[in-house]
Design a protein around this motif. Sequence first.
Motif, PDB file in Angstrom:
ATOM      1  N   THR A 180       5.452   1.626  -1.955  1.00 42.52           N
ATOM      2  CA  THR A 180       4.236   2.290  -2.438  1.00 42.52           C
ATOM      3  C   THR A 180       3.088   1.292  -2.524  1.00 42.52           C
ATOM      4  O   THR A 180       1.966   1.549  -2.071  1.00 42.52           O
ATOM      5  CB  THR A 180       4.491   2.890  -3.840  1.00 42.52           C
ATOM      6  OG1 THR A 180       5.587   3.788  -3.757  1.00 42.52           O
ATOM      7  CG2 THR A 180       3.258   3.626  -4.347  1.00 42.52           C
ATOM      8  N   LEU A 181       3.359   0.129  -3.093  1.00 43.02           N
ATOM      9  CA  LEU A 181       2.303  -0.878  -3.245  1.00 43.02           C
ATOM     10  C   LEU A 181       1.811  -1.360  -1.883  1.00 43.02           C
ATOM     11  O   LEU A 181       0.622  -1.612  -1.687  1.00 43.02           O
ATOM     12  CB  LEU A 181       2.826  -2.066  -4.066  1.00 43.02           C
ATOM     13  CG  LEU A 181       3.070  -1.763  -5.543  1.00 43.02           C
ATOM     14  CD1 LEU A 181       3.830  -2.906  -6.209  1.00 43.02           C
ATOM     15  CD2 LEU A 181       1.751  -1.510  -6.278  1.00 43.02           C
ATOM     16  N   LYS A 182       2.726  -1.462  -0.925  1.00 44.96           N
ATOM     17  CA  LYS A 182       2.330  -1.906   0.413  1.00 44.96           C
ATOM     18  C   LYS A 182       1.434  -0.857   1.074  1.00 44.96           C
ATOM     19  O   LYS A 182       0.428  -1.194   1.709  1.00 44.96           O
ATOM     20  CB  LYS A 182       3.571  -2.155   1.260  1.00 44.96           C
ATOM     21  CG  LYS A 182       3.248  -2.848   2.585  1.00 44.96           C
ATOM     22  CD  LYS A 182       4.496  -3.079   3.421  1.00 44.96           C
ATOM     23  CE  LYS A 182       4.171  -3.959   4.619  1.00 44.96           C
ATOM     24  NZ  LYS A 182       5.340  -4.168   5.481  1.00 44.96           N
ATOM     25  N   LYS A 183       1.826   0.417   0.886  1.00 43.14           N
ATOM     26  CA  LYS A 183       1.039   1.503   1.462  1.00 43.14           C
ATOM     27  C   LYS A 183      -0.400   1.450   0.954  1.00 43.14           C
ATOM     28  O   LYS A 183      -1.344   1.788   1.659  1.00 43.14           O
ATOM     29  CB  LYS A 183       1.692   2.838   1.056  1.00 43.14           C
ATOM     30  CG  LYS A 183       1.582   3.919   2.085  1.00 43.14           C
ATOM     31  CD  LYS A 183       2.548   5.074   1.792  1.00 43.14           C
ATOM     32  CE  LYS A 183       2.385   5.626   0.378  1.00 43.14           C
ATOM     33  NZ  LYS A 183       3.519   6.490  -0.015  1.00 43.14           N
ATOM     34  N   HIS A 184      -0.564   0.998  -0.296  1.00 42.96           N
ATOM     35  CA  HIS A 184      -1.905   0.891  -0.879  1.00 42.96           C
ATOM     36  C   HIS A 184      -2.565  -0.443  -0.561  1.00 42.96           C
ATOM     37  O   HIS A 184      -3.613  -0.764  -1.112  1.00 42.96           O
ATOM     38  CB  HIS A 184      -1.822   1.082  -2.394  1.00 42.96           C
ATOM     39  CG  HIS A 184      -1.640   2.523  -2.772  1.00 42.96           C
ATOM     40  ND1 HIS A 184      -2.699   3.372  -3.026  1.00 42.96           N
ATOM     41  CD2 HIS A 184      -0.524   3.273  -2.909  1.00 42.96           C
ATOM     42  CE1 HIS A 184      -2.243   4.562  -3.323  1.00 42.96           C
ATOM     43  NE2 HIS A 184      -0.916   4.548  -3.261  1.00 42.96           N
ATOM     44  N   GLY A 185      -1.899  -1.238   0.280  1.00 45.09           N
ATOM     45  CA  GLY A 185      -2.513  -2.498   0.691  1.00 45.09           C
ATOM     46  C   GLY A 185      -2.468  -3.586  -0.361  1.00 45.09           C
ATOM     47  O   GLY A 185      -3.115  -4.624  -0.231  1.00 45.09           O
ATOM     48  N   LEU A 186      -1.710  -3.372  -1.423  1.00 43.39           N
ATOM     49  CA  LEU A 186      -1.722  -4.350  -2.514  1.00 43.39           C
ATOM     50  C   LEU A 186      -0.754  -5.489  -2.295  1.00 43.39           C
ATOM     51  O   LEU A 186      -0.924  -6.562  -2.847  1.00 43.39           O
ATOM     52  CB  LEU A 186      -1.398  -3.646  -3.842  1.00 43.39           C
ATOM     53  CG  LEU A 186      -2.563  -2.845  -4.406  1.00 43.39           C
ATOM     54  CD1 LEU A 186      -2.131  -2.072  -5.632  1.00 43.39           C
ATOM     55  CD2 LEU A 186      -3.708  -3.798  -4.766  1.00 43.39           C
ATOM     56  N   VAL A 187       0.290  -5.229  -1.528  1.00 44.98           N
ATOM     57  CA  VAL A 187       1.341  -6.216  -1.378  1.00 44.98           C
ATOM     58  C   VAL A 187       1.647  -6.373   0.105  1.00 44.98           C
ATOM     59  O   VAL A 187       1.586  -5.387   0.850  1.00 44.98           O
ATOM     60  CB  VAL A 187       2.597  -5.760  -2.161  1.00 44.98           C
ATOM     61  CG1 VAL A 187       3.831  -6.496  -1.699  1.00 44.98           C
ATOM     62  CG2 VAL A 187       2.388  -5.937  -3.658  1.00 44.98           C
TER      63      VAL A 187
END
Lengths: 430, 430, 430
Positions: free
Chosen positions: C418-425
């Motif tokens: 989820t965090l990757k999808k939001h570009g955060l990780v």
Amino acid sequence: MKTGKISTKMYKWAEDLFPICRSITGDGVRSTLNYLKNILPDMVLKEVPSGTKVFDWVVPDEWIIRQAYIEDASGNRVIDFQNNNLHLVGYSEPVDLWLDLDELDEFLHSLPEQPSAIPYVTSYYKRGWGFCLTHDQRSSLKKGVYHIYIDSEIKPGVLNYGELIVPGKTDEEVFLSTYVCHPSMANNELSGPVVTTALALWINSLENRKYTYRIIFIPETIGSIVYLNEHLEHLKKNVVAGFNVTCIGDDRCYSFLPSRNGNTLSDRVALHVLKHTDLNFKIYTWLDRGSDERQYCAPGVDLPVATIMRSKYNEYPEYHTSLDDLSLVTPRGLEGGYQALKKSIEIIEDNIYPKINVLCEPQLGKRGLYPLLSTKHSDKQVRTMMNLISYCDGSHSLLEICELIAEPFWELMIMLETLKKHGLVSYEKN
Amino acid sequence: MKTGKISTKMYKWAEDLFPICRSITGDGVRSTLNYLKNILPDMVLKEVPSGTKVFDWVVPDEWIIRQAYIEDASGNRVIDFQNNNLHLVGYSEPVDLWLDLDELDEFLHSLPEQPSAIPYVTSYYKRGWGFCLTHDQRSSLKKGVYHIYIDSEIKPGVLNYGELIVPGKTDEEVFLSTYVCHPSMANNELSGPVVTTALALWINSLENRKYTYRIIFIPETIGSIVYLNEHLEHLKKNVVAGFNVTCIGDDRCYSFLPSRNGNTLSDRVALHVLKHTDLNFKIYTWLDRGSDERQYCAPGVDLPVATIMRSKYNEYPEYHTSLDDLSLVTPRGLEGGYQALKKSIEIIEDNIYPKINVLCEPQLGKRGLYPLLSTKHSDKQVRTMMNLISYCDGSHSLLEICELIAEPFWELMIMLETLKKHGLVSYEKN
Amino acid sequence: MKTGKISTKMYKWAEDLFPICRSITGDGVRSTLNYLKNILPDMVLKEVPSGTKVFDWVVPDEWIIRQAYIEDASGNRVIDFQNNNLHLVGYSEPVDLWLDLDELDEFLHSLPEQPSAIPYVTSYYKRGWGFCLTHDQRSSLKKGVYHIYIDSEIKPGVLNYGELIVPGKTDEEVFLSTYVCHPSMANNELSGPVVTTALALWINSLENRKYTYRIIFIPETIGSIVYLNEHLEHLKKNVVAGFNVTCIGDDRCYSFLPSRNGNTLSDRVALHVLKHTDLNFKIYTWLDRGSDERQYCAPGVDLPVATIMRSKYNEYPEYHTSLDDLSLVTPRGLEGGYQALKKSIEIIEDNIYPKINVLCEPQLGKRGLYPLLSTKHSDKQVRTMMNLISYCDGSHSLLEICELIAEPFWELMIMLETLKKHGLVSYEKN
């Protein structure tokens, strides 16, 4: 030397040495060292003159004591150094005077909570005098005047110590230090010198010594400082392990006091031996120290010196009193202490890095190694042998393997020898 | 500055600042910072415009609040922001409307389990409005219509913070951060700013500061993000230790929250001080965090920032309610927190590596160091001094020695000074 | 493959394979391997001739068994291998003779403490013969003579095993080993082969395999030694993790047995999975080993092979008896073991090093990540997400992060996605 007899021998030596009035200098130390040199002819007796500067200290004048007593007005000797050399405060100055009991009182030492014990008191570095007596004796002193007589001298002389070097295959050294400055007390301290003497005999009898052994009999504190002052660089370069031998003759629990570093070879070996000798042995810390490790492990000295004891100084009721006598120290107590140190030295000598010669588990069956072990404990023994083999990777020392599989070194060493005989394991011994 | 008076001063500052309605922006922060600048004239007030991008965040618009109340149909003000600034949800939008009690209900916040407490609620990043009240007040509201009036504005402005740099001999920095964004609450959070102000006065008075001190008064979260955005490289390069100062004014236990790393100088110092201040202090973990260490210790930021508290946010019953007031925070509570941080800073300043100047133990007797210590605790003190000396090897810091011998830094520091005076120990202080 | 069905499939395979009389060589192994090759067509069947030297061992002759029974004087078959293949000692020699019950007795094996169980006995490396029976059966044997008949052969042949290589993106390998040499017993050992077969199907179905999988079905001990003899260098170079799959089908607790090293990737993964699977799982030590890890982790072999089990060999009452049957092993038990190993492999595949893309905490609110998580557990989930983010520093692996914040890998993996999808990780997966 038959170890079966060693306990008797040690106890006999202690009996012979007990009456001598030892201090940090003087005839008592010399008689003691001469007695031990009789047993260990290669021991060299050394002396250092009073006034010699040794690091922050100065070798003190020698104390000569001939006679000391307190007589009442009727000429009865109520306290007499002849009866027990603890009666006189160590390094007491010469005195010949009459004092009223009230005036005398401040020069007397006794223990109200142990009324039948004479305390042990010294005054090495502050001039003075005093008498020690049981509290019962003190309570029975009648009012009146007393004649105090001390025939002593304090004058330039020497500090004596004994040194025994037993050479081995290498220059690396194992260092044993014990002290010969305590008057008539047994656990602290005749146990140390007699156990060390027995160890020296045994070490001398070893055919394949890897290490050179340096064994010294010194007065405590000032003696170790003198010795370090003379040998510091040599010791720092060569000593791989060492023990201060003290309080090692009573029948009670075993005790361990670490080096300052806390994880030297000496520490690891001592812990291993004690763990497999006495499940309830006591572990002290560096903060509980109180003997020559204070010098051997001081900053900048840093020798790997640990201590294996039975009842530790300061921690048993008879400590530093006349109750610490040859009923407290026993042949069995001395033998236990001797064995613990002997085992420690054997581990230091034999701590090899075994390596299995085959890949995967060896087939023990075809070599008859199962039947060989077929006692009522055979399953346990086969299992232990397989565990031992599983760690023979050339990178674990035998001592490390013993810790990993919780077995005593001396049992796994025998197993390793069997495995080596069958060509399964290789190692360099000595 | 007399520390005897500092508790009174801190409490007075807290009383003065308590009524101000602070938020993350606006007049409340400015009044607070101006009040503190009066005490710390070298503090520099800074501002950052709304809309500035700071890492993943944007500096929000300023919130101006003039008046807010709820009136019943008869014109009685049943809730009035004038009475307690917690009554209004932080960042509430302007409102002027009539609602039936049923409709109003969803805009009200109260705590059934703490019926006399007004909760503290904010809505910085989501537009809305609301009122907070005691559950007792809420229960007493009668059916009917109410007039809701909020005279506020949310519009571009600035975020304010204060920064005080107290230079030392080196560029290495100790960092203190506290926050000034909470309205009328005392432990969380006026204790942080007033204790930090007192520390700043004391730091300023130090004659020999090794470290430069960077002390900031910011709004929580957005303020630390703003500050890191401006100073990250400098802080990463220079800060050797730091503390987030919060929840440090009540009388209950002490608490410790580690940095993310968990073993920085700040962590070790804080644990040492708290261990010797309060035997029952609480140790939290990084997973219990909740204040600006979240930013200071974030990946890639990694400043050595730990937290010393009294009752930790989230963990005491009055937390984030009107019950967190100046009866909970006391002069004695503030003084305890101040002392714990002062001692921590003293350790950071004085954490020297002492080295004994002689080999073997020094002869303390000839220097009168035994009598010097001859109080009723003298045996313990001589023993502690010998323990201290035994670790003065130049490779252990004084803090490490303190941990090894379980004594507080401030007591061993005094002993070391005595030993240094006698030429026995060397160290570089500052 | 639907995992919902996998438990039924595994149980069915176990039922089919149960009646076969397996030993370390012979038709039983071959039938078993052929059955499994039917499910895993890419499996390659290999053979090694009797007499081949393999490290310290020699591949034994093959054992052919056709028939074996004991008849009484009236021709009643009191024990018949047809009824249960455990009745015959493995590798029994051919016999055709009449013995009085007294003489027969020494060739019988039973368990007085488990009177209804037939024990499992083999004699691979010592020629001999024997029958196993329940203690009840044994007690009911009447005095008299008996006809012993064993129609077997022991003669040069081959040792068989199956090998399946499932290639991945890299040459680095995950190694699974299980054994096919036990006759009619279920937990030890049909559970290992059927769970391994199910895992092989699942591994084969993975679209993005980072690792190459090497999966072998061998006879225990001699099989692993044969395999190591052929592949040692390759395995040492390529294997990054591995599991010995055994005793993994009953319904009781989970168990862990470490590699000799104790801290390989396999060990860490297995401990993590079991901790989050069964709060009461048992941790054994290397000293409790007893299966092919003895070879895989031997000195000089040192593969990272750990073991995840349900009830461990040697530790459950039915072990190595006829009571270890398909009532002890259940579909649910097999499924649990399968899932534990599947999760372990997933962790090995996915153990990435996540890195947060912003400095300081990200503002989750503006990305709707709070609402996204807004379930009844949302607070806990937001907190867990913040904890996860706080360790995404590029230097902690996801497995390490899971240990730091005490959450299972499979839950944090979903959060990270989820965090990757939001570009955060950011992280590289495979």
